[in-house]
Design a protein around this motif. Structure first.
Motif, PDB file in Angstrom:
ATOM      1  N   SER A 120      77.083  22.785 -69.072  1.00 40.11           N
ATOM      2  CA  SER A 120      78.176  21.897 -69.491  1.00 40.11           C
ATOM      3  C   SER A 120      78.208  20.615 -68.663  1.00 40.11           C
ATOM      4  N   ILE A 121      77.889  20.701 -67.374  1.00 40.18           N
ATOM      5  CA  ILE A 121      77.899  19.504 -66.524  1.00 40.18           C
ATOM      6  C   ILE A 121      76.779  18.555 -66.940  1.00 40.18           C
ATOM      7  N   ILE A 122      75.602  19.108 -67.242  1.00 38.04           N
ATOM      8  CA  ILE A 122      74.470  18.276 -67.687  1.00 38.04           C
ATOM      9  C   ILE A 122      74.839  17.510 -68.953  1.00 38.04           C
ATOM     10  N   LEU A 123      75.435  18.209 -69.909  1.00 39.09           N
ATOM     11  CA  LEU A 123      75.822  17.559 -71.166  1.00 39.09           C
ATOM     12  C   LEU A 123      76.906  16.510 -70.939  1.00 39.09           C
ATOM     13  N   ALA A 124      77.850  16.801 -70.018  1.00 40.99           N
ATOM     14  CA  ALA A 124      78.920  15.841 -69.728  1.00 40.99           C
ATOM     15  C   ALA A 124      78.368  14.595 -69.041  1.00 40.99           C
ATOM     16  N   LEU A 125      77.457  14.784 -68.086  1.00 43.78           N
ATOM     17  CA  LEU A 125      76.837  13.636 -67.423  1.00 43.78           C
ATOM     18  C   LEU A 125      76.049  12.791 -68.423  1.00 43.78           C
ATOM     19  N   ILE A 181      70.735  18.436 -62.790  1.00 38.03           N
ATOM     20  CA  ILE A 181      71.879  17.566 -62.503  1.00 38.03           C
ATOM     21  C   ILE A 181      71.449  16.443 -61.564  1.00 38.03           C
ATOM     22  N   SER A 182      70.615  16.768 -60.586  1.00 38.98           N
ATOM     23  CA  SER A 182      70.114  15.751 -59.651  1.00 38.98           C
ATOM     24  C   SER A 182      69.354  14.660 -60.384  1.00 38.98           C
ATOM     25  N   LYS A 183      68.523  15.041 -61.363  1.00 38.56           N
ATOM     26  CA  LYS A 183      67.737  14.041 -62.103  1.00 38.56           C
ATOM     27  C   LYS A 183      68.639  13.113 -62.905  1.00 38.56           C
ATOM     28  N   ILE A 184      69.698  13.666 -63.487  1.00 35.63           N
ATOM     29  CA  ILE A 184      70.602  12.809 -64.274  1.00 35.63           C
ATOM     30  C   ILE A 184      71.392  11.889 -63.349  1.00 35.63           C
ATOM     31  N   ILE A 185      71.791  12.386 -62.174  1.00 38.27           N
ATOM     32  CA  ILE A 185      72.466  11.515 -61.202  1.00 38.27           C
ATOM     33  C   ILE A 185      71.525  10.391 -60.769  1.00 38.27           C
ATOM     34  N   ASP A 186      70.254  10.719 -60.521  1.00 33.81           N
ATOM     35  CA  ASP A 186      69.272   9.683 -60.162  1.00 33.81           C
ATOM     36  C   ASP A 186      69.171   8.631 -61.268  1.00 33.81           C
ATOM     37  N   LYS A 187      69.140   9.085 -62.513  1.00 30.25           N
ATOM     38  CA  LYS A 187      69.053   8.168 -63.647  1.00 30.25           C
ATOM     39  C   LYS A 187      70.271   7.243 -63.681  1.00 30.25           C
ATOM     40  N   GLY A 188      71.475   7.824 -63.547  1.00 33.31           N
ATOM     41  CA  GLY A 188      72.691   7.023 -63.575  1.00 33.31           C
ATOM     42  C   GLY A 188      72.768   6.049 -62.418  1.00 33.31           C
ATOM     43  N   SER A 189      72.378   6.516 -61.228  1.00 31.83           N
ATOM     44  CA  SER A 189      72.428   5.659 -60.047  1.00 31.83           C
ATOM     45  C   SER A 189      71.508   4.455 -60.204  1.00 31.83           C
ATOM     46  N   SER A 190      70.340   4.661 -60.832  1.00 27.29           N
ATOM     47  CA  SER A 190      69.400   3.545 -61.049  1.00 27.29           C
ATOM     48  C   SER A 190      69.977   2.512 -62.005  1.00 27.29           C
ATOM     49  N   GLN A 191      70.980   2.915 -62.808  1.00 28.50           N
ATOM     50  CA  GLN A 191      71.637   2.000 -63.744  1.00 28.50           C
ATOM     51  C   GLN A 191      72.916   1.406 -63.166  1.00 28.50           C
TER      52      GLN A 191
END
Length: 637
Positions: free
Chosen positions: A479-484, A508-518
């Motif tokens: 659920s956290i992955i989908l929410a992110l 979750i770490s990979k999606i945070i990395d993706k968001g942080s790069s944006q």
């Protein structure tokens, strides 16, 4: 040594005490189990310990004879005592002049010796007991028939079985019996309200409630591990509710166990008016991942239904759910398995077409209800900042339990809401609503004011309350992955994640990395020393302090925080247009997300201090530098 055989040599330091004219040397001797096993293997029970003391001026040898004994040869000692009546419980109700009332004392002991004790009723000795016991075993003593337990006097009576020899090393228990007058009507039924019967929790429920009984002067609430046995804890209260003190909760109630509770009501004369049924609740052990579920991730271009089918055949999997992420070219499949999850993760990671496999980790929110008050609004002089900046136009995603989107202080802030908990609809819950109130409650002359009262909130329900009235939420990797993924798709600027777990989640770490790069800013509270996602390098880790500036909940836990902020006794929003005082790192995280929204409205980017993890940011100094506000009164110790 045993005879001339050396069983083992021990070299341990000695303790030396020097006084005028005297030197005392001592040691604590811990005999290894292997030594005892060698002695017993030779059908022997005795051996000696030789200790040689030597110095420049003297040399001494001490020889100690050691004998291995069983429990029967051990010291005569009472290990445990349980008291109960004919009904096998620690409480019984009998009519006046009842003749068959009996009390029982079940004693577990070691060794052998002369036992001496006496039965006592209401502080008066009823009869003496003297008996030679040979142990180890269990001995049951029964109250005498003559004189019997008195039942001619109505009301409450206390029975004790006092042990004089051997002296017990614990507090002696007591049990109660209630004698009813002959004309007393039938007892009424007390209806229990909460916590609901057979409910489950990660921590002991703080409040137990029941419907009040007319003419009841006092209630007795009792808790049991076994409803047929003696209570582990009981208390009297004049209210139709009872709050368990924190020290009692930690002492008597342990995770992984089931507990039972019941309530009795009495009038001013101690007569029983009513009694409840027996209800139960379970204290769950905190699991790190969802049992029998595994997440498998493919790169989108390499995925095909055929590959999924082959995996299911090879590893005996069952496909539960499947998703394609919007912001990363990845395809997720949630599988059901009967195999060991961690072992299967390792096997699947070796499959050439699989990008990643992992458990469906569990995360928890963290907050505690409190009644005194303190407000961030006054501490940081937000009234002054709000003259110019309120977080207007800043999109903030709250990944949490459901926010009450109809709350009078929140309805104008909610721009989007959706649910990611499998097989559940979106619903209003305490934790998410409380976090939203701290972050962005509107200025509308109705209730409270949030840190960023004009921020745009995106409510992404990725956690579920563990019970309808609980402030504790349970969240999952899935659920956290989908929410992110949804938050990044909605192009939010801030993502508040007021939850934490003990395991680092790779996806979750990979999606945070993706968001942080944006340029997306992630905020999360520190729940323990290694909390994830707060431990992720791209996440602003928030620690709390109490109203006196002391670390909350402890100095060790918040040692890795980048920013400290008040986290206790904060008034915030509750579902159904209610308000309450709460504490916890989740609220600290929400407050920081609000501050960041104010900063982004003014400057578009965050100061560099937010990205340095070597020391906590001083919010008062930051306020002065950015907003030119000089009345900040926050001073953490």
């Amino acid at each position: 040594m045993m005879g001339s055989e050396i069983l083992e040599k021990i070299n341990v330091p000695l303790r030396v005490k020097i006084k005028p004219g005297r030197v005392t040397i001592s040691e604590n001797l811990l005999i290894p189990v292997r030594v005892l096993e060698r002695v017993l293997a030779k059908n022997q029970t005795e051996f000696i310990y030789i200790r040689e003391f030597s110095s420049i001026s003297c040399k001494e040898t001490v020889i100690i004879q050691i004998k291995i004994t069983g429990e029967a040869e051990a010291d005569f000692r009472i290990q445990r005592m349980e008291l109960f009546f004919n009904n096998r419980q620690a409480k019984i109700i009998v009519p006046r002049n009842f003749k068959d009332l009996k009390a029982y004392a079940e004693i577990r002991f070691t060794g052998s010796g002369l036992f001496r004790g006496y039965w006592e009723v209401d502080g008066r000795i009823l009869s003496y007991v003297q008996y030679y016991l040979v142990g180890p075993t269990i001995q049951v003593f029964v109250s005498p028939e003559i004189p019997s337990l008195p039942t001619f006097s109505t009301g409450v009576h206390i029975v004790r079985f006092v042990v004089e020899n051997p002296k017990p090393g614990f507090e002696l228990p007591s049990i109660l019996y209630f004698v009813l007058p002959e004309e007393t009507p039938k007892t009424l039924s007390i209806k229990l309200l909460s916590p609901s019967d057979n409910s489950s929790y990660f921590e002991i429920p703080q409040t137990f409630t029941w419907e009040p009984l007319s003419n009841s002067f006092i209630y007795l609430i009792q808790f049991y591990e076994n409803p047929e046995g003696s209570p582990i804890f009981s208390a009297y209260t004049r209210n139709a509710s009872y709050n368990i003190p924190e020290e009692i909760a930690y002492k008597y109630f342990k995770p992984g166990n089931r507990y039972f509770w019941r309530v009795d009501g009495f009038d001013k004369e101690g007569r029983l008016l009513g009694e409840s049924a027996v209800w139960s609740f379970n204290l769950k052990e905190e699991q790190s991942f969802v049992p029998e579920e595994i997440i498998v991730v493919f790169e989108e271009e390499k995925f095909s239904p055929e590959k999924s089918r082959k995996l299911m055949e090879r590893y005996h999997l069952e496909e539960l759910r499947t998703y394609s992420l919007k912001t990363l070219p990845l395809h997720l499949i949630i599988f059901h398995t009967k195999e060991d999850v961690l072992s299967l993760v390792k096997l699947l990671s070796e499959e050439p077409d699989i990008f990643l496999s992992q458990p469906n980790f569990i995360f928890h929110t963290a907050m505690d209800p409190l009644v005194p008050y303190q407000t961030i609004y006054n501490v940081f002089d937000l009234k002054e900042i709000h003259q110019a900046y309120r977080g207007k136009g800043i999109k903030v995603a709250i990944i949490d339990t459901g926010i009450d989107v109809g709350h009078e202080d929140l309805k104008d802030r909610i721009k989007f809401f959706t649910n990611f908990i499998n097989k559940e609809p979106y619903k209003s819950e305490i934790h998410g609503t409380a976090v939203a109130g701290i972050l962005a409650a509107s200025i509308n002359n109705l209730g409270i004011i949030g840190v960023a009262p004009e921020a745009e909130l995106f409510s992404l329900r990725a956690c579920r309350a563990i019970s309808p009235n609980s402030h504790i939420g349970e969240c999952y990797s899935e659920s956290i992955i989908l929410a992110l993924d949804e938050a990044l798709h909605q192009k939010v600027k801030i993502i508040n994640m007021s939850f934490g777990g003990s395991k680092k989640d790779p996806l979750i770490s990979k999606i945070i990395d993706k968001g942080s790069s944006q340029g997306v800013i992630f905020v999360a509270p520190i729940k323990n020393k290694n909390t994830f996602p707060a431990s992720h390098p791209s996440v602003i880790a928030v620690g709390g302090v109490d109203e006196h500036g002391n670390p909350f909940p402890s100095k060790e836990i918040i040692s890795n925080a980048q920013i400290l902020i008040p986290a206790v006794k904060l008034l915030t929003t509750f579902p159904n247009n209610h308000y309450n005082f709460l504490s916890g790192p989740s609220l600290a995280s929400a407050a920081v997300s609000g501050f960041i929204a104010l900063i982004l409205e003014k400057n578009s980017i965050l100061p560099s201090q937010f990205f340095v993890k070597t020391y906590p940011i001083d919010l008062c100094i930051l306020e002065k530098e950015i907003f030119r506000v000089f009345n900040c009164s926050f001073h953490p110790l």
